[in-house]
Structure formats: C-alpha cells, structure tokens
Design a protein around this motif. Sequence first.
Motif, PDB file in Angstrom:
ATOM      1  N   ARG A  14     -39.835 -59.741  -7.679  1.00 19.49           N
ATOM      2  CA  ARG A  14     -39.566 -59.051  -8.940  1.00 19.49           C
ATOM      3  C   ARG A  14     -39.222 -57.605  -8.661  1.00 19.49           C
ATOM      4  NH1 ARG A  14     -43.438 -58.906 -13.515  1.00 19.49           N
ATOM      5  NH2 ARG A  14     -41.560 -58.323 -14.608  1.00 19.49           N
ATOM      6  N   PHE A  15     -38.155 -57.147  -9.289  1.00 16.68           N
ATOM      7  CA  PHE A  15     -37.821 -55.730  -9.301  1.00 16.68           C
ATOM      8  C   PHE A  15     -38.458 -55.159 -10.557  1.00 16.68           C
ATOM      9  CE2 PHE A  15     -34.576 -57.546  -6.638  1.00 16.68           C
ATOM     10  CZ  PHE A  15     -34.231 -56.557  -5.733  1.00 16.68           C
ATOM     11  N   LEU A  16     -39.204 -54.053 -10.414  1.00 18.03           N
ATOM     12  CA  LEU A  16     -39.927 -53.475 -11.544  1.00 18.03           C
ATOM     13  C   LEU A  16     -39.698 -51.967 -11.629  1.00 18.03           C
ATOM     14  CD1 LEU A  16     -43.309 -55.343 -11.044  1.00 18.03           C
ATOM     15  CD2 LEU A  16     -41.765 -55.615 -12.987  1.00 18.03           C
ATOM     16  N   PRO A  17     -39.634 -51.431 -12.855  1.00 21.42           N
ATOM     17  CA  PRO A  17     -39.483 -49.977 -13.011  1.00 21.42           C
ATOM     18  C   PRO A  17     -40.822 -49.271 -12.795  1.00 21.42           C
ATOM     19  CG  PRO A  17     -39.634 -50.992 -15.165  1.00 21.42           C
ATOM     20  CD  PRO A  17     -39.644 -52.117 -14.147  1.00 21.42           C
ATOM     21  N   VAL A  45     -42.231 -57.827 -20.700  1.00 23.75           N
ATOM     22  CA  VAL A  45     -42.870 -56.718 -21.404  1.00 23.75           C
ATOM     23  C   VAL A  45     -43.155 -55.525 -20.495  1.00 23.75           C
ATOM     24  CG1 VAL A  45     -43.891 -58.162 -23.206  1.00 23.75           C
ATOM     25  CG2 VAL A  45     -45.171 -57.729 -21.121  1.00 23.75           C
ATOM     26  N   ASP A  46     -43.285 -55.754 -19.182  1.00 26.86           N
ATOM     27  CA  ASP A  46     -43.559 -54.646 -18.266  1.00 26.86           C
ATOM     28  C   ASP A  46     -42.284 -54.015 -17.704  1.00 26.86           C
ATOM     29  OD1 ASP A  46     -42.866 -56.776 -16.656  1.00 26.86           O
ATOM     30  OD2 ASP A  46     -44.550 -56.572 -15.282  1.00 26.86           O
ATOM     31  N   SER A  47     -41.114 -54.418 -18.246  1.00 26.70           N
ATOM     32  CA  SER A  47     -39.860 -53.834 -17.753  1.00 26.70           C
ATOM     33  C   SER A  47     -38.837 -53.614 -18.882  1.00 26.70           C
ATOM     34  CB  SER A  47     -39.257 -54.726 -16.668  1.00 26.70           C
ATOM     35  OG  SER A  47     -39.008 -56.031 -17.178  1.00 26.70           O
ATOM     36  N   PRO A  48     -39.258 -52.962 -19.986  1.00 30.78           N
ATOM     37  CA  PRO A  48     -38.309 -52.757 -21.088  1.00 30.78           C
ATOM     38  C   PRO A  48     -37.167 -51.824 -20.685  1.00 30.78           C
ATOM     39  CG  PRO A  48     -40.295 -51.466 -21.449  1.00 30.78           C
ATOM     40  CD  PRO A  48     -40.552 -52.339 -20.241  1.00 30.78           C
ATOM     41  N   GLU A  49     -35.968 -52.145 -21.149  1.00 31.12           N
ATOM     42  CA  GLU A  49     -34.774 -51.334 -20.907  1.00 31.12           C
ATOM     43  C   GLU A  49     -34.510 -51.084 -19.424  1.00 31.12           C
ATOM     44  OE1 GLU A  49     -34.719 -47.825 -23.345  1.00 31.12           O
ATOM     45  OE2 GLU A  49     -35.634 -48.897 -25.008  1.00 31.12           O
ATOM     46  N   PHE A  50     -34.944 -51.984 -18.571  1.00 35.06           N
ATOM     47  CA  PHE A  50     -34.815 -51.820 -17.128  1.00 35.06           C
ATOM     48  C   PHE A  50     -33.520 -52.443 -16.629  1.00 35.06           C
ATOM     49  CE2 PHE A  50     -36.091 -53.470 -12.771  1.00 35.06           C
ATOM     50  CZ  PHE A  50     -36.009 -52.245 -12.144  1.00 35.06           C
ATOM     51  N   GLY A  51     -32.940 -51.823 -15.637  1.00 31.26           N
ATOM     52  CA  GLY A  51     -31.761 -52.359 -14.985  1.00 31.26           C
ATOM     53  C   GLY A  51     -31.732 -51.912 -13.535  1.00 31.26           C
ATOM     54  N   LEU A  52     -30.937 -52.594 -12.735  1.00 33.40           N
ATOM     55  CA  LEU A  52     -30.781 -52.235 -11.326  1.00 33.40           C
ATOM     56  C   LEU A  52     -29.421 -51.599 -11.131  1.00 33.40           C
ATOM     57  CD1 LEU A  52     -32.109 -55.424  -9.492  1.00 33.40           C
ATOM     58  CD2 LEU A  52     -33.352 -53.349 -10.082  1.00 33.40           C
ATOM     59  N   ASP A  53     -29.415 -50.437 -10.486  1.00 28.56           N
ATOM     60  CA  ASP A  53     -28.174 -49.730 -10.202  1.00 28.56           C
ATOM     61  C   ASP A  53     -28.024 -49.612  -8.689  1.00 28.56           C
ATOM     62  OD1 ASP A  53     -25.946 -48.179 -10.070  1.00 28.56           O
ATOM     63  OD2 ASP A  53     -26.800 -46.438 -11.091  1.00 28.56           O
ATOM     64  N   PHE A  54     -27.123 -50.406  -8.139  1.00 27.06           N
ATOM     65  CA  PHE A  54     -26.864 -50.351  -6.706  1.00 27.06           C
ATOM     66  C   PHE A  54     -25.761 -49.355  -6.371  1.00 27.06           C
ATOM     67  CE2 PHE A  54     -29.045 -54.344  -7.215  1.00 27.06           C
ATOM     68  CZ  PHE A  54     -29.799 -54.455  -6.061  1.00 27.06           C
ATOM     69  N   GLY A  55     -25.150 -48.755  -7.414  1.00 28.65           N
ATOM     70  CA  GLY A  55     -24.086 -47.782  -7.172  1.00 28.65           C
ATOM     71  C   GLY A  55     -22.988 -48.387  -6.319  1.00 28.65           C
TER      72      GLY A  55
END
Length: 157
Positions: free
Chosen positions: A12-15, A105-115
């Motif tokens: 899991r990727f998490l903010p 619920v533990d990652s609202p509005e989260f995204g991954l940016d690899f640029g």
Amino acid sequence: SIYMTLDNCKVRFLPTREMGEPEKSLEAIKVQIALFSDEKIQLEVETCTSNATFSIANNRDDAVKYIGYYCNIEILVPDRFNIPSTTIVASGENITNVRAGPMDVDSPEFGLDFGPNSFTLMGNFLTARLQNVSAKSITYDVTRGALIGLDLEAQRA
C-alpha cells in the motif's frame, strides 16, 4: 529507483499527511515491512545507493508455504513528492496486491506523482488497484492478475 521482488505481499502506498509524528514530517518516502518470521523466508534490502532494492523469497516447503504467512508493505509518501522510478515484481506462486489512491479512509485525496519517472508492475500473479497516478510511463505486465485503474496518466515523449 526502487525495485521490489515480492512473494504474496500486500503493498500500500499511503500519504504521510494523515499520520502522526514523525511520519507526518518525512521529506522522503519510507518503506515499512511486516513479514512472517521463518528461517526459510528471506528478506534482502539494499538502500545504500540511489537504487534501493527489496527482495522477499518464501522458500518454505510447498505444503506449508503460505500457511500463516503474511507480507505487508507500506510505502509512506510525503505530499508533493516525486516518487523515483518504481518496479514491483511478483515472483511468487501466490498473488501480490498493490493498492494506491484515495479509495480508503486513511488516504483521502491521495495520489502518486512519479513526475518524469516510471511505474512498473510485472511478474507472475499480481493484482492492482490504482487511482490518481501520474508517471512518464505506467506498465502492467503480468502472467495472471487484474488491474483496476482510475485517473491514470502516462506521458510518453
């Protein structure tokens, strides 16, 4: 870059913004691994260079290989952080699962940016649920599995 060779893991990727200190103040990604303890399960980690590698090999006998076994990996990501090129390889005989995005619920509005970096998922058995991911390229190349992707953006030159 990050290169992971995994066997039946949940990734899991998490903010970090939703976490307490010290994680909330991280300035780089942090990888946390919870792994079943057995002498026939090997974890090898190399993080002393800019190319981090993580390898998990489950060498238990086939009859008990996945009984009681667990492998949970959290990749903690600070806000506005470009993630380095990442490759996750499912090498085992059971499903590795990758999950990232704002669907929990533990990652609202989260995204991954690899640029300008790539995100690659490959191997034997791998399922992925990805949402709000951008990268130069996104590759999903597995023998068996499923990819659910929402709001994925890949920019090829």
